[in-house]
Design an enzyme around this catalytic site. Structure first.
Site, PDB file in Angstrom:
ATOM      1  CG  ASN A   1      -6.439  -5.799  -0.392  1.00 11.27           C
ATOM      2  OD1 ASN A   1      -7.172  -6.797  -0.353  1.00 11.27           O
ATOM      3  ND2 ASN A   1      -6.738  -4.728  -1.100  1.00 11.27           N
TER       4      ASN A   1
ATOM      5  CD  GLU B   1      -8.474  -3.003  -6.280  1.00 16.38           C
ATOM      6  OE1 GLU B   1      -8.778  -3.961  -5.558  1.00 16.38           O
ATOM      7  OE2 GLU B   1      -7.289  -2.744  -6.597  1.00 16.38           O
TER       8      GLU B   1
ATOM      9  CD  GLU C   1      -4.404   1.281  -0.392  1.00 20.40           C
ATOM     10  OE1 GLU C   1      -3.453   0.509  -0.365  1.00 20.40           O
ATOM     11  OE2 GLU C   1      -5.539   0.932  -0.737  1.00 20.40           O
TER      12      GLU C   1
ATOM     13  N   GLY D   1      -1.464  -1.080  -7.761  1.00 21.13           N
ATOM     14  CA  GLY D   1      -1.343  -2.139  -8.761  1.00 21.13           C
ATOM     15  C   GLY D   1      -0.694  -1.692 -10.061  1.00 21.13           C
TER      16      GLY D   1
HETATM   17  C1  PEP Z   1      -3.963  -2.311  -2.494  1.00 24.33           C
HETATM   18  O1  PEP Z   1      -4.694  -3.042  -3.128  1.00 24.33           O
HETATM   19  O2  PEP Z   1      -4.372  -1.824  -1.434  1.00 24.33           O
HETATM   20  C2  PEP Z   1      -2.621  -2.029  -2.997  1.00 24.33           C
HETATM   21  C3  PEP Z   1      -1.918  -1.102  -2.401  1.00 24.33           C
HETATM   22  O3  PEP Z   1      -2.193  -2.759  -4.073  1.00 24.33           O
HETATM   23  P1  PEP Z   1      -0.698  -2.831  -4.662  1.00 24.33           P
HETATM   24  O4  PEP Z   1       0.255  -2.978  -3.504  1.00 24.33           O
HETATM   25  O5  PEP Z   1      -0.685  -4.017  -5.560  1.00 24.33           O
HETATM   26  O6  PEP Z   1      -0.456  -1.553  -5.397  1.00 24.33           O
END
Ligand code: PEP
Length: 250
Positions: free
Chosen positions: A10, A97, A167, A173
């Site tokens: 992503n 997000e 997630e 992030g």
């Molecule tokens: C995401 O945006 O789906 C994500 C998992 O971000 P990151 O790997 O940066 O934590």
């Protein structure tokens, strides 16, 4: 049925120039990628078609969002039909997000999921709890609630075109990755909910991938977990280590 390992990248709102987009994709085109992993990258919508045209053919392209209407007075939106027509096979829906910054509800995400599947797209459906919810012992409950909205509009038939991305919001992030035991536990709970709400077959066949600060360093341990069927990767998908994550099972 064995579940094919799946790694999604992503890109979020990156990169920000045509030149850096070109060099990101050309790096990926040169990388050695495990052919048994399904690889999907999600660039910003302005780059969808150009990325599809220049990326290697064993890497698929996803939109990061879409609307549920086919066409009309919906300024700023992209429709599932437009994505299909442009040769884009996947869309990410329900990313945290989108839920937090853009106030998307589980009901809206469910409506979009239905519309995307009806148009012929495959959906990477994101769910996950906040830190506060985890600390209150509500992880399974929150994931179930977010999934329930989709289950109610999908019924049984469409699940082969859905990949669920667990997630945890606190891991996205932040550099704070879930332990492999935490990921496995959440995935088992999601699978148990699918079995209860839909069927044992859907629970067994649906891929549940983990997202949240996955890197080349932590991916191998996470990938050992029986119910972790891959990853959704944010930050690290913009770096050469994305190839190592694709190869986590090797
Ligand atoms: C995401 O945006 O789906 C994500 C998992 O971000 P990151 O790997 O940066 O934590």
């Amino acid at each position: 049925m064995t579940r094919q390992f799946f790694v999604g990248g992503n890109f979020k709102l990156n990169p920000i120039t045509l030149e850096s987009k070109k060099s990101l994709i050309s790096g990926l085109n040169k990388a050695e990628l495990d052919p048994s992993t399904e690889v999907v990258i999600a660039p910003p919508s302005i780059y969808l078609i150009s990325v599809k045209d220049i990326v290697r053919k064993d890497v698929k392209v996803a939109a990061q969002n879409c609307y549920f209407k086919e066409s009309g007075a919906f300024t700023g939106e992209i429709s599932p039909k437009q994505l299909v027509d442009a040769g884009i096979p996947y869309v990410i829906l329900g990313h945290s997000e989108r839920r937090t910054i853009f106030k998307e509800t589980s009901e809206l995400i469910a409506t979009k999921t239905r519309a995307a599947l009806d148009a012929g797209l495959k959906v990477i459906l994101c769910i996950g709890e906040t830190l506060q919810e985890r600390e209150a012992g509500k992880t399974a409950e929150v994931c179930e609630e977010q999934l329930k909205a989709v289950v109610e509009v999908l019924k049984e038939a469409d699940w082969s075109n859905v990949v669920i991305a667990y997630e945890p919001v606190w891991a996205i992030g932040t550099g704070k990755v879930a332990t492999s035991a935490q990921a496995q536990e959440a995935h088992v709970d999601v699978r148990a909910y699918l079995a209860k709400a839909i069927s044992a077959a859907v629970a067994n066949d649906t891929r549940i991938i983990y997202g949240g600060s996955v890197t080349a360093v932590n991916c191998k341990e996470l990938a050992t977990q029986q119910d972790v069927d891959g990853f959704l990767v944010g930050g690290a998908s913009l770096k050469p280590e994305f190839a190592d994550i694709v190869n986590a099972k090797k």
